[in-house]
Design an enzyme around this catalytic site. Structure first.
Site, mmCIF file in Angstrom:
data_model
loop_
_atom_site.group_PDB
_atom_site.id
_atom_site.type_symbol
_atom_site.label_atom_id
_atom_site.label_comp_id
_atom_site.label_asym_id
_atom_site.label_seq_id
_atom_site.Cartn_x
_atom_site.Cartn_y
_atom_site.Cartn_z
ATOM 1 C CD GLU A 8 59.509 68.211 35.539
ATOM 2 O OE1 GLU A 8 59.333 67.374 34.645
ATOM 3 O OE2 GLU A 8 58.584 68.702 36.212
ATOM 4 C CD GLU A 18 55.881 72.747 38.928
ATOM 5 O OE1 GLU A 18 55.341 71.619 38.931
ATOM 6 O OE2 GLU A 18 56.632 73.125 38.015
HETATM 7 O O1 9MR Z 1 49.639 70.603 35.828
HETATM 8 C C1 9MR Z 1 50.097 70.422 34.511
HETATM 9 C C2 9MR Z 1 49.123 69.573 33.709
HETATM 10 O O2 9MR Z 1 47.874 70.215 33.632
HETATM 11 C C3 9MR Z 1 49.706 69.339 32.324
HETATM 12 O O3 9MR Z 1 48.851 68.445 31.619
HETATM 13 C C4 9MR Z 1 51.101 68.742 32.418
HETATM 14 C C5 9MR Z 1 51.742 68.625 31.054
HETATM 15 O O4 9MR Z 1 51.975 69.886 30.482
HETATM 16 O O5 9MR Z 1 51.932 69.554 33.218
HETATM 17 C C6 9MR Z 1 51.447 69.744 34.535
HETATM 18 O O6 9MR Z 1 52.346 70.573 35.242
HETATM 19 C C7 9MR Z 1 53.634 70.022 35.508
HETATM 20 C C8 9MR Z 1 54.625 71.164 35.434
HETATM 21 O O7 9MR Z 1 54.519 71.808 34.189
HETATM 22 C C9 9MR Z 1 56.037 70.670 35.664
HETATM 23 N N1 9MR Z 1 56.130 69.957 36.917
HETATM 24 C C10 9MR Z 1 55.150 68.892 37.129
HETATM 25 C C11 9MR Z 1 53.750 69.446 36.923
HETATM 26 C C12 9MR Z 1 52.705 68.371 37.215
HETATM 27 O O8 9MR Z 1 52.847 67.330 36.309
#
Ligand code: 9MR
Length: 391
Positions: free
Chosen positions: A184, A300
């Site tokens: 990102e 994802e």
């Molecule tokens: O699903 C993830 C959530 O449980 C965490 O709290 C968060 C922060 O680490 O990240 C979420 O996953 C993200 C992913 O790592 C990157 N793309 C967006 C995802 C959803 O926010």
């Protein structure tokens, strides 16, 4: 005078209030109209699946990999979940455990230490069940440790980043299918050159942090596929279009300067019932990426149901339609090698916390329901695999 002012103010507030409620009414009507059209459009859609094969087998039959993101705690506290993952998935990705700091067992508890115990156990689980593993993620602006701000500065940032990547990637060298090296890095709204996101890494190191991260990762594990991962690349909207353009340019720059990058990860956090999906534009974007010699992973995937009908049958059909429409488009591109959903079961999804429904009903964005039963979204994914050209 004061009274008159107050009463004028009140009229103004009342006026604004009325406008807001008319706006909300209008929005709700448009939403319910959209829902009705979606429900009618999907009512007769056929989500039939032939045979009893798992998603893993259907994907493998086409040279593809199907996998899910999963958290340590859920994987090892729910046997049913673990069994379904072992049966349906060819790959897992730790949702928390390889980020710098999430939850109460972080990878980077202190500036000098690494705790691999959680991720190690997940990697072991994957090996036991003959699954592959993806690493997520080495460089991100979120999930940084609380000590980060007071410890990392312009003088030591390069050293910190290098040491983190070397240590983590070497620890799993030869065991990772791929790494999301940088996650990102584009955010047009931040107003920085080339659409780059204003992240701590950008502030500390400038835009070369991206190239640096890939080079260090490549040296630490020459076998892993190195991925740039991002979201918001899916729809025919000005925002997504601008992001697609910025991502393509970033990939072009990296390729032309010899950065060891091998693939694009497109996250695909979709919205159910979104009528801004434009297969041809998405398909063209993927061809452009493939033309640079890059592979593509859907990293994802899930489908938000915030604005979808309460009725579960209707809602699930719209969600399944979003899965099949998207996947049948992207799997037409031979450079796409893997599809991962961001979770397996509706019981464990980031969306229930981050994007709950306004009516607080449980969200249903994934292929399995809260009791680990296959949903129509499962059928949609199976159908897309079955129809996909062979790699
Ligand atoms: O699903 C993830 C959530 O449980 C965490 O709290 C968060 C922060 O680490 O990240 C979420 O996953 C993200 C992913 O790592 C990157 N793309 C967006 C995802 C959803 O926010």
């Amino acid at each position: 005078m004061y009274k008159r002012l107050m009463s004028r103010r009140r009229t103004l507030w009342l006026g604004l209030g009325t406008l807001a409620s008319i706006g909300a009414l209008f929005k709700n009507q448009v939403m319910s109209w959209n829902n009705q059209t979606q429900a009618i459009e999907t009512a007769n859609r056929d989500f039939k699946v032939v045979g009893g094969a798992s998603l893993k087998q259907r994907a493998a039959a086409k040279g593809l990999i199907y996998g899910v993101a999963i958290r340590y705690h859920n994987l090892f506290s729910n046997q049913k979940l673990a069994a379904v993952i072992a049966q349906e998935c060819g790959m897992i990705v730790p949702e928390w455990e390889l980020k710098w700091h999430v939850g109460n067992k972080p990878l980077r508890p202190t500036p000098d230490t690494f705790d691999f115990s959680a991720a190690d156990r997940m990697v072991k689980f994957s090996r036991t069940h003959k699954m592959q593993v993806r690493g997520h993620t080495l460089v991100w602006h979120e999930s940084l440790p609380p000590w980060f701000g007071e410890t990392v500065n312009r003088q030591n940032a390069e050293q910190f980043l290098t040491k983190h990547i070397q240590t983590v990637v070497r620890h799993y060298a030869g065991q990772m299918h791929s790494w999301d090296v940088v996650n990102e890095a584009i955010e047009i709204d931040d107003g920085k050159p080339r659409g780059l996101r204003n992240t701590p890494w950008w502030q500390l190191l400038g835009e070369n942090y991206i190239d640096l991260a890939f080079r260090v990762a490549a040296e630490a594990d020459p076998k892993a596929l190195l991925v740039y991962n991002d979201y918001g690349l899916d729809y025919d909207t000005p925002e997504d279009e601008a992001k697609r353009t910025a991502v393509l340019k970033l990939l072009e720059r990296l390729k032309s300067q010899g950065t060891p990058i091998h693939a694009l990860g497109t996250q695909a956090h979709l919205s159910g019932g979104d009528n801004r999906f434009h297969p041809r534009k998405l398909r063209k974007f993927l061809s452009d990426v493939a033309d640079m010699g890059l592979k593509i992973l859907i990293t994802e995937m899930d489908v938000k149901d915030r604005t979808l009908p309460v009725n579960i049958q209707e809602r699930d059909r719209i969600i399944a339609a979003a899965y099949e429409d998207f996947l049948s488009t992207v799997l037409d591109e031979p450079a796409v090698i893997a599809v991962l959903t961001w979770g397996l079961s509706d019981r464990y999804t980031w969306l229930s916390e981050f994007r709950p429904r306004p009516d607080r009903l449980p969200v249903r964005p994934l292929p399995f329901d809260a009791d680990m039963n296959r949903k129509l979204a499962w059928n949609a994914i199976a159908r897309a695999f079955d129809q996909a050209p062979k790699r």
